[in-house]
Design a protein around this motif. Structure first.
Motif, PDB file in Angstrom:
ATOM      1  N   SER A 518       0.838  -1.298  -0.245  1.00  0.00           N
ATOM      2  CA  SER A 518      -0.171   0.139   0.004  1.00  0.00           C
ATOM      3  C   SER A 518       0.829   1.387   0.049  1.00  0.00           C
ATOM      4  N   THR A 521      -1.684   4.420   4.278  1.00  0.00           N
ATOM      5  CA  THR A 521      -2.852   3.985   4.984  1.00  0.00           C
ATOM      6  C   THR A 521      -4.078   4.735   4.739  1.00  0.00           C
ATOM      7  N   SER A 585      -0.095   0.472  11.285  1.00  0.00           N
ATOM      8  CA  SER A 585       0.488   1.106  10.174  1.00  0.00           C
ATOM      9  C   SER A 585       2.148   1.144  10.417  1.00  0.00           C
ATOM     10  N   LEU A 588       3.095  -2.627   9.368  1.00  0.00           N
ATOM     11  CA  LEU A 588       3.226  -2.532   8.109  1.00  0.00           C
ATOM     12  C   LEU A 588       4.366  -2.272   7.437  1.00  0.00           C
ATOM     13  N   PHE A 589       4.461  -0.909   7.782  1.00  0.00           N
ATOM     14  CA  PHE A 589       5.774  -0.190   7.427  1.00  0.00           C
ATOM     15  C   PHE A 589       7.170  -0.938   7.632  1.00  0.00           C
ATOM     16  N   LEU A 594       4.091  -1.256   3.429  1.00  0.00           N
ATOM     17  CA  LEU A 594       3.333   0.179   3.422  1.00  0.00           C
ATOM     18  C   LEU A 594       4.793   0.992   2.665  1.00  0.00           C
ATOM     19  N   THR A 597       4.648   6.616   5.337  1.00  0.00           N
ATOM     20  CA  THR A 597       3.659   6.860   6.671  1.00  0.00           C
ATOM     21  C   THR A 597       3.957   8.372   6.986  1.00  0.00           C
TER      22      THR A 597
END
Length: 777
Positions: A518, A521, A585, A588-589, A594, A597
């Motif tokens: 992604s 977010t 998030s 995920l990073f 991700l 952020t």
């Protein structure tokens, strides 16, 4: 009781959301007409006159009693307010014991000289507690008590020695928020959210009325009683409004017409004279005729640095009392916890001691609680050539509005004042309003900074990158004094070490990401749009817009691709439903799922924490722009000089004072100030203190076996070097134009939802925005 408290919260939130700092309602012939909606500002004066008001303030400590030979480990103030000529204080003290700390609830009364009159902590029976203290028409005090075992309320006279007199039962439910008023006929009026009760001396109900929109607030004027109400329309927020309506003191019934008005939450209640009490002024108000309002006290007319006013008592137009909770420099541990209170008395001087001094007026969008102490220091300096006063637009001149609409109204009022020559000399905290970036409105401060006559500034002594980022076409209209940093951090393992992006570079990089990664977010379209520097496509000096340029089209394409059509409400609901399965998030990073952020930091410590949180993978690339982005400075405090000011020389003197090392260091004396100074000396000192703080925590760290991986944050020289490099590479400043932004959001929605083409949307935005910019002149 729970339902009533819930309704009270909803009602207060509605009132706050209306954001209407007005003082009264105007009677009209129709049954429901819009009344006046602006506080009359004080007449602008150029020079202080001998007859102008000035108040000398004396202070006295209100000493809270503490048990001797016992150590207090925690103290908390619960309530502090005037009751007649007395001060009632409710507080909690926790004393050290061998086991859990022992909590003691204290209640005391002080007179207006600061003397302790009575300790009420043990004056009520053990199964009773004092709910509130009220004053009758003879200025005698009464305590309202609640009996826990019987769940009943009573009223008892409070004697001078602190003892309680004979009980008189009260049939209505009462809490700290209830209004309890003595009526001239001996009855009591008890007002709660949605209901009014009239209670006879024998404790029986003499009358009652339920009114769903009643907020529980009673105002008295000319012997008549008025209830403050909120009309809430969930279908159309613009149809929500506040109004007052007369209350019959015999029956409690509401009668007569609805008289619309603005926010009533700051207007004093329960006395036969109403006052609007804001952070800046006290205004005597006429609930029915706004034109009769009169400012009777202003903090501009003192030289006292009030930290936090908890309550106000108006003795007369010449004498005022305030309860203040002084502000303290915060520390991680407080070795001497206590409740600190001061009683202030303000008395008007016969003659203004500043007579003859020129007045420099600062106009601000909204209040800044920290600026007054600097203004006072400047005003008390015998070498200062003028006297500085503060004026807050959002407290004084905003019509009924909220959100973007409120911002547009404030900006328009500011603009009219500045262009007419009747506005402030200095515009404070308006750097985010890009519409003012024109020689017609503001002075180019670069000409003053680079002056060679000895009144300029040494750019090497400041973070000149932030000055330059604040420029519009090479001109600096707003001088940033403090700021914090915000922008995106990119994932190094997914995107490499690029620290700057144009819109095209950003889009190209995101196209190369793996399908399971992604970009952001999930965030609504308009949230994403608000982060981007839309104002860089407007040239206010030339009256031109560039919303048909390829770069702006790329900006909208970015928002369309990576923004979300879901609203905040939808996202919140879905997040609640998915809370047990939705990864954080940062997780995920760190797991390379991700790409970007959103991060912010306001000092070296918060930067080091952000760096650690991202697991060493974060590249602080910031916000893309048409020529290459950077992390964005979001200004906490800024100042500009009006092009129409007659006092530009004196205004610049004050700006130089505000960026002096002494004032900049004063702004950042607390480690928890949450902003970065532009003075390099002050910044170096702030950085040194954070590094010392970090080192001290490391040296005193005691590992917890329950959390073996936990360790204190370390700030290294490398971290400091990275931090300073980011600050010195800032090229973007956060700014907006609420009126133009609303156009962009409105028109871009068609493109985001595939209803209109990109070219069509940009052309419409350009045409509408051009008309607005050119109409402003």
């Amino acid at each position: 009781m729970k339902n009533r408290k819930a309704l009270k919260l909803v009602s207060i939130l509605i009132s706050m959301a209306l954001m209407v700092p007005v003082t009264g309602c105007k009677r009209n012939s129709a049954s429901e007409k819009q009344g006046g909606t602006q506080v009359a500002a004080r007449d602008r004066k150029e020079v202080v006159a001998e007859s102008d008001p000035y108040f000398y303030i004396t202070e006295k400590d209100l000493s809270i009693p503490v048990e001797k030979d016992r150590k207090v480990v925690y103290a908390d103030l619960e309530e502090c307010r005037f009751v007649g000529d007395q001060v009632f204080v409710s507080y909690m003290l926790f004393y050290e014991t061998e086991g859990e700390p022992e909590g003691v609830l204290g209640r005391v009364l002080f007179d207006k000289d600061g003397n302790l009159l009575a300790d009420l902590s043990s004056k009520a029976e053990s199964n009773e507690r004092i709910v509130k203290i009220i004053e009758d028409n003879s200025h005698e005090l009464h305590a309202i008590t609640f009996e826990l075992s019987e769940f009943t309320y009573s009223i008892q006279k409070l004697n001078q020695d602190g003892s309680l007199g004979e009980k008189r039962n009260l049939p209505a439910e009462i809490d700290e928020e209830s209004e309890v008023l003595f009526l001239p006929d001996g009855n009591l009026m008890i007002a709660n959210l949605g209901e009014v009760s009239i209670v006879a001396p024998d404790g029986t109900i003499a009358g009652s009325c339920s009114q769903e929109e009643f907020m529980g607030w009673v105002f008295i004027q000319d012997g008549k009683y008025y209830g403050g109400c909120n009309h809430y329309s969930p279908e159309d927020w613009d149809e929500s409004y506040t109004y007052i309506r007369q209350i019959d003191p015999k029956t409690g019934e509401f009668k007569g017409e609805k008289m619309r008005c603005g926010d009533l939450s700051h207007i004093s209640r329960g006395m036969d004279r109403s006052y609007l009490i804001t952070e800046g002024e006290i205004t005597k108000v006429d609930l029915l005729d706004l034109s009769k309002n009169q400012v009777v006290f202003s903090w501009n007319d003192t030289d006292y640095d009030s930290a936090r006013i908890l309550d106000t008592k108006i003795s007369s137009d010449q004498e005022f009392y305030f309860i203040e909770e002084p502000g303290n420099v915060e520390s991680e541990e407080n070795d001497d916890p206590r409740v600190e209170l001061k009683l202030l008395q303000a008395v008007r001087a016969e003659k203004n001691p500043n007579a003859g001094k020129k007045i420099i007026l600062i106009g601000a969008f909204e209040q800044d609680v920290n600026i007054r102490r600097h203004v006072i220091r400047y005003n008390l300096d015998p070498d200062s050539s003028c006297r500085v006063e503060l004026y807050y637009y959002s407290l004084n001149d905003v019509s009924a509005s909220s959100g973007l609409d409120m911002e547009k109204r404030v900006a328009e009022k500011m603009s009219l004042d500045l262009l007419s020559g009747n506005g402030p000399d200095i515009l404070m905290n308006a750097s985010w309003l890009s519409r003012f970036n024109s020689d017609k409105v503001l002075v180019d401060l670069n000409t003053l900074i680079d002056s060679t006559d000895g009144t300029g500034l040494d750019r090497n002594a400041y973070l000149d990158s932030v000055f330059r980022a604040s420029e519009q076409d090479g001109k600096l209209y707003h001088l940033p004094l403090t700021f914090y940093v915000r922008g995106w951090a990119s994932n190094r393992e997914l995107l490499g070490d690029a620290s700057s992006y144009t819109y095209k570079e950003f889009l190209d990089s995101c196209e190369k990401l793996p399908e399971d990664v992604s970009v952001f977010t999930e965030s609504p379209y308009n949230d994403l749009l608000s982060l981007l520097p839309v104002s860089e496509f407007v040239d206010y000096e030339k009256g031109q817009v560039h919303f048909e340029d390829p770069e702006f089209q790329q900006l909208l394409e970015l928002v369309r691709k990576y923004g979300s059509p879901r609203t905040h409400e939808q996202l919140a609901k879905d997040m609640e439903e998915e809370r047990n399965i939705r990864p954080d998030s940062i997780v995920l990073f760190r797991e390379n799922m991700l790409a970007f952020t959103l991060e912010s930091f306001e000092d070296l410590f918060s930067y080091a924490r952000a760096k650690e949180r991202l697991g060493g993978k974060g590249v602080f690339c910031g916000i893309p722009s048409r020529s290459g982005g950077s992390m964005m400075a979001r200004v906490n405090l800024s100042m500009a000089i009006s092009a129409s000011s007659k006092n530009q020389k004196e205004a610049w003197e004050f700006l130089r004072f505000m960026v002096s090392d002494e004032q900049q260091e004063m702004m950042t004396e607390s480690l928890n100030c949450n902003f970065i100074p532009v003075s390099r000396k002050a910044l170096d000192l702030q950085n040194e203190r954070w590094m010392a703080f970090s080192q001290e925590r490391i040296e005193n760290f005691v590992p917890d076996p329950r959390y073996p991986d936990e360790k204190p944050l370390e700030i290294t020289d490398e971290t400091l070097s990275e931090y300073m490099k980011i600050l010195e590479s800032i090229r973007l400043i956060s700014s907006s134009d609420p009126e133009l932004m609303s156009i962009v959001m409105e028109e871009a929605a068609g493109y985001f939802t595939d209803q209109r083409s990109l070219d069509e949307v940009c052309r419409t935005i350009s045409n509408r925005a051009k008309t607005i910019v050119q109409e402003r002149g």
